[in-house]
Design a protein around this motif. Sequence first.
Motif, short mmCIF file in Angstrom:
data_model
loop_
_atom_site.label_atom_id
_atom_site.label_comp_id
_atom_site.label_asym_id
_atom_site.label_seq_id
_atom_site.Cartn_x
_atom_site.Cartn_y
_atom_site.Cartn_z
N ASP A 25 0.88 -1.17 0.00
CA ASP A 25 0.00 0.00 0.00
C ASP A 25 0.92 1.22 0.00
OD1 ASP A 25 -1.90 1.94 0.20
OD2 ASP A 25 -2.70 1.30 2.13
N LEU A 27 0.65 4.27 -0.93
CA LEU A 27 0.11 5.52 -0.37
C LEU A 27 -1.07 5.19 0.53
CD1 LEU A 27 0.25 7.67 -3.66
CD2 LEU A 27 1.81 7.77 -1.72
N ARG A 28 -0.78 4.86 1.85
CA ARG A 28 0.51 5.05 2.44
C ARG A 28 0.86 3.98 3.47
NH1 ARG A 28 -1.34 10.68 4.82
NH2 ARG A 28 -3.28 9.49 4.75
N ALA A 29 -0.03 3.03 3.74
CA ALA A 29 0.13 2.18 4.92
C ALA A 29 1.46 1.42 4.98
CB ALA A 29 -1.04 1.21 5.04
N GLU A 70 -5.38 6.43 9.60
CA GLU A 70 -6.21 7.47 8.99
C GLU A 70 -7.62 6.96 8.71
OE1 GLU A 70 -7.46 6.92 5.66
OE2 GLU A 70 -6.40 5.01 5.68
N GLY A 73 -8.13 9.57 4.77
CA GLY A 73 -6.81 10.16 4.59
C GLY A 73 -6.34 11.01 5.75
N ASN A 83 -1.25 9.24 9.01
CA ASN A 83 -0.66 8.22 8.14
C ASN A 83 0.40 8.85 7.24
OD1 ASN A 83 -0.71 5.46 7.67
ND2 ASN A 83 -1.99 5.66 5.84
N THR A 102 -5.82 1.64 9.01
CA THR A 102 -6.01 2.49 7.84
C THR A 102 -7.16 1.93 7.01
OG1 THR A 102 -4.54 1.32 6.29
CG2 THR A 102 -3.50 2.90 7.79
N THR A 103 -7.57 2.69 6.01
CA THR A 103 -8.78 2.31 5.29
C THR A 103 -8.62 1.00 4.52
OG1 THR A 103 -9.16 4.67 5.01
CG2 THR A 103 -10.57 3.19 3.72
N ASN A 104 -7.50 0.86 3.82
CA ASN A 104 -7.32 -0.33 2.97
C ASN A 104 -6.10 -1.17 3.34
OD1 ASN A 104 -9.40 0.45 0.76
ND2 ASN A 104 -8.14 2.26 0.97
N GLY A 105 -5.02 -0.51 3.69
CA GLY A 105 -3.74 -1.20 3.88
C GLY A 105 -3.75 -2.22 5.00
N LEU A 214 -4.39 12.29 -2.01
CA LEU A 214 -3.55 12.99 -1.03
C LEU A 214 -3.37 14.47 -1.42
CD1 LEU A 214 -0.86 10.25 -0.32
CD2 LEU A 214 -2.68 11.04 1.21
C1 MLT Z 1 -5.13 2.99 3.15
O1 MLT Z 1 -4.89 2.09 3.94
O2 MLT Z 1 -6.16 3.04 2.50
C2 MLT Z 1 -4.16 4.10 2.91
O3 MLT Z 1 -3.08 3.97 3.71
C3 MLT Z 1 -4.89 5.39 2.77
C4 MLT Z 1 -4.16 6.64 3.12
O4 MLT Z 1 -3.02 6.63 3.52
O5 MLT Z 1 -4.74 7.72 3.02
#
Ligand code: MLT
Length: 242
Positions: A25, A27-29, A70, A73, A83, A102-105, A214
């Motif tokens: 991930d 950006l940014r995890a 986050e 974000g 994050n 985090t949302t996705n990572g 971002l």
């Molecule tokens: C995520 O996990 O979705 C990202 O890290 C999102 C982010 O850093 O904004």
Amino acid sequence: MITVYSLPSQVQPEVLKDSAAVVIDVLRATTVITCAVHSGIKEFIPVLDITEALRLKSLFPEGSVILGGERSGLPIDGFDFGNSPQDYTPQRVAGKTLIITTTNGTAAIHAAKEARKVILAAFVNADAAVKKLANEDRITIICSGTCGLETEEDMLLAGCIVDRLTSGIYPSQSKYSGLNETAERVRRLWKNSNTNGVTELTALLRRSTGGKNLLRIGLAADIAAAAQIDTMETVAEFRLSR
Ligand code: MLT
């Protein structure tokens, strides 16, 4: 064999089993966790939601944990850090346990947990991650994407890793002749990008889905930090402990 999944939802458990998994991930995890490990955190615990992060923190001695991550974000209310990779300096985080959501990572990391071994890759540690994988026969690369959609920034790094693993830099590369269709696709994406160095990579990441998100919230510095390719030897490994 190298298998790339452009999203965690595509992961097939039978492929994951017995393989070394790489979670991406950019950006940014995975960039943030790599930077935090590089700055000397004791351990990191990726969790799926804020409630779980707070519950876990309460189990640790006072002052030994930092909360990061986050939503949309932006930093989470009551958390120590957001994050942004540059938040995680040795002065602030060394010796601490990082609990991060985090949302996705962080969900993508959990999607990899049945693998024999799970490492995290970012552009900052791309070369170090490839070296860690050089002796693995079966590699599964999982891109986090954003809310169920593929993202260029993760696909580019997946392509960079596949390209390096198969380009003959490492003596054992011949065993990677088997690539799934997505691995072939991301390798082409990376090669066609002709990216050579931090400036070009920063420009490319700014045009990606995650980059645009971002920029919209004023976090251009995080994109530049994530584009510092091959500057860290640190490779974070995820182990299920709790
Ligand atoms: C995520 O996990 O979705 C990202 O890290 C999102 C982010 O850093 O904004």
